[in-house]
Design a protein around this motif. Structure first.
Motif, mmCIF file in Angstrom:
data_model
loop_
_atom_site.group_PDB
_atom_site.id
_atom_site.type_symbol
_atom_site.label_atom_id
_atom_site.label_comp_id
_atom_site.label_asym_id
_atom_site.label_seq_id
_atom_site.Cartn_x
_atom_site.Cartn_y
_atom_site.Cartn_z
ATOM 1 N N GLY A 1 22.357 119.701 -2.849
ATOM 2 C CA GLY A 1 21.849 118.376 -2.691
ATOM 3 C C GLY A 1 21.723 117.969 -1.246
ATOM 4 O O GLY A 1 20.633 117.778 -0.733
ATOM 5 N N LEU A 2 22.841 117.806 -0.560
ATOM 6 C CA LEU A 2 22.827 117.318 0.811
ATOM 7 C C LEU A 2 22.131 118.319 1.732
ATOM 8 O O LEU A 2 21.351 117.934 2.599
ATOM 9 C CB LEU A 2 24.253 117.053 1.294
ATOM 10 C CG LEU A 2 24.412 116.412 2.669
ATOM 11 C CD1 LEU A 2 23.683 115.077 2.725
ATOM 12 C CD2 LEU A 2 25.880 116.222 2.991
ATOM 13 N N GLY A 3 22.419 119.612 1.517
ATOM 14 C CA GLY A 3 21.775 120.645 2.333
ATOM 15 C C GLY A 3 20.274 120.617 2.202
ATOM 16 O O GLY A 3 19.541 120.749 3.181
ATOM 17 N N ALA A 4 19.774 120.428 0.984
ATOM 18 C CA ALA A 4 18.322 120.364 0.763
ATOM 19 C C ALA A 4 17.719 119.165 1.484
ATOM 20 O O ALA A 4 16.623 119.253 2.044
ATOM 21 C CB ALA A 4 18.029 120.282 -0.732
ATOM 22 N N GLY A 5 18.448 118.050 1.508
ATOM 23 C CA GLY A 5 17.974 116.870 2.232
ATOM 24 C C GLY A 5 17.861 117.138 3.719
ATOM 25 O O GLY A 5 16.867 116.763 4.354
ATOM 26 N N PHE A 6 18.860 117.795 4.281
ATOM 27 C CA PHE A 6 18.798 118.141 5.700
ATOM 28 C C PHE A 6 17.624 119.072 5.985
ATOM 29 O O PHE A 6 16.928 118.921 6.985
ATOM 30 C CB PHE A 6 20.101 118.791 6.169
ATOM 31 C CG PHE A 6 21.196 117.820 6.472
ATOM 32 C CD1 PHE A 6 21.032 116.823 7.422
ATOM 33 C CD2 PHE A 6 22.411 117.904 5.805
ATOM 34 C CE1 PHE A 6 22.048 115.927 7.707
ATOM 35 C CE2 PHE A 6 23.431 117.014 6.082
ATOM 36 C CZ PHE A 6 23.258 116.013 7.034
ATOM 37 N N LEU A 7 17.426 120.051 5.115
ATOM 38 C CA LEU A 7 16.317 120.982 5.300
ATOM 39 C C LEU A 7 14.973 120.263 5.252
ATOM 40 O O LEU A 7 14.060 120.568 6.015
ATOM 41 C CB LEU A 7 16.348 122.081 4.236
ATOM 42 C CG LEU A 7 17.406 123.154 4.416
ATOM 43 C CD1 LEU A 7 17.449 124.062 3.186
ATOM 44 C CD2 LEU A 7 17.147 123.982 5.659
ATOM 45 N N SER A 10 14.893 117.444 8.570
ATOM 46 C CA SER A 10 15.334 117.741 9.935
ATOM 47 C C SER A 10 15.026 119.193 10.278
ATOM 48 O O SER A 10 14.606 119.971 9.428
ATOM 49 C CB SER A 10 16.829 117.469 10.088
ATOM 50 O OG SER A 10 17.571 118.414 9.343
ATOM 51 N N CYS A 11 15.252 119.517 11.516
ATOM 52 C CA CYS A 11 15.060 120.903 11.975
ATOM 53 C C CYS A 11 16.412 121.611 11.921
ATOM 54 O O CYS A 11 17.096 121.742 12.936
ATOM 55 C CB CYS A 11 14.511 120.926 13.394
ATOM 56 S SG CYS A 11 12.838 120.308 13.518
ATOM 57 N N CYS A 12 16.812 122.012 10.749
ATOM 58 C CA CYS A 12 18.088 122.693 10.604
ATOM 59 C C CYS A 12 17.886 123.940 9.757
ATOM 60 O O CYS A 12 16.827 124.161 9.187
ATOM 61 C CB CYS A 12 19.140 121.777 9.987
ATOM 62 S SG CYS A 12 18.847 121.387 8.261
ATOM 63 N N GLN A 13 18.920 124.725 9.710
ATOM 64 C CA GLN A 13 18.907 125.900 8.860
ATOM 65 C C GLN A 13 20.234 125.980 8.127
ATOM 66 O O GLN A 13 21.248 125.532 8.635
ATOM 67 C CB GLN A 13 18.670 127.174 9.679
ATOM 68 C CG GLN A 13 19.729 127.430 10.725
ATOM 69 C CD GLN A 13 19.501 128.724 11.476
ATOM 70 O OE1 GLN A 13 18.926 129.658 10.944
ATOM 71 N NE2 GLN A 13 19.956 128.778 12.715
ATOM 72 N N MET A 14 20.210 126.545 6.935
ATOM 73 C CA MET A 14 21.437 126.711 6.161
ATOM 74 C C MET A 14 21.990 128.092 6.439
ATOM 75 O O MET A 14 21.250 129.069 6.479
ATOM 76 C CB MET A 14 21.161 126.511 4.673
ATOM 77 C CG MET A 14 20.818 125.076 4.334
ATOM 78 S SD MET A 14 20.577 124.790 2.576
ATOM 79 C CE MET A 14 22.249 124.922 1.984
ATOM 80 N N ARG A 15 23.305 128.146 6.629
ATOM 81 C CA ARG A 15 23.999 129.411 6.848
ATOM 82 C C ARG A 15 25.297 129.386 6.057
ATOM 83 O O ARG A 15 25.910 128.335 5.907
ATOM 84 C CB ARG A 15 24.325 129.597 8.328
ATOM 85 C CG ARG A 15 23.096 129.790 9.180
ATOM 86 C CD ARG A 15 23.407 129.871 10.662
ATOM 87 N NE ARG A 15 24.456 130.810 10.983
ATOM 88 C CZ ARG A 15 25.190 130.723 12.094
ATOM 89 N NH1 ARG A 15 25.011 129.740 12.944
ATOM 90 N NH2 ARG A 15 26.120 131.616 12.339
ATOM 91 N N PRO A 16 25.731 130.538 5.603
ATOM 92 C CA PRO A 16 27.018 130.585 4.902
ATOM 93 C C PRO A 16 28.152 130.158 5.831
ATOM 94 O O PRO A 16 28.185 130.525 7.015
ATOM 95 C CB PRO A 16 27.166 132.058 4.514
ATOM 96 C CG PRO A 16 25.785 132.619 4.585
ATOM 97 C CD PRO A 16 25.063 131.830 5.633
#
Length: 130
Positions: A1-7, A10-16
């Motif tokens: 949820g929150l990670g998808a919103g940031f993606l 914003s200019c972010c990337q998801m990492r483990p």
């Protein structure tokens, strides 16, 4: 949820998270010259391979040829599959059946007792330390 919103916004990337811990702690540098790596988790079992930090630590240490010893509150089903993933040994720290409150309350003492026993095994196995 929150990670998808940031993606999305914003200019972010998801990492483990384990990857970030390995990088920020500079584990690869610290493995140079290490004899052992100690890691731990509240519970270690077959799921540890799916993104938990102790598994990532073991993978990094395996690349460096450093054995990993894991200490856990409880050792669960499928933990033996972790040996081929780089864990040299896995120890449960609880002295017996107890409640979660007891485990948490006595955590430091349980960890200290188990760590001492691990150190005794290492010392006994190394003739240069006797």
């Amino acid at each position: 949820g929150l990670g998808a919103g940031f993606l999305a916004f914003s200019c972010c990337q998801m990492r483990p998270g384990a990857e970030i811990v390995i990088e920020e702690s500079r584990l690869a540098e610290k493995l140079a010259g290490a004899d052992y790596v100690f890691t731990g988790e509240g519970g270690i079992d077959f799921q540890t391979k799916f993104g938990k930090t102790p598994y990532a630590v073991a993978q990094e240490a395996k690349k460096a040829g450093v054995p990993v010893i894991a200490l856990a509150g409880q050792v669960g089903k499928g933990s033996e599959s972790l040996y081929e993933a780089g864990f040299a040994a896995i120890f449960g720290i609880l002295p017996g059946v107890c409640s979660l409150n007891e485990a948490l309350e006595d955590g430091a003492a349980n960890l200290a007792r188990t760590s001492e026993n691990v150190a005794r095994v290492i010392k006994a196995s190394r003739s240069d330390l006797q």
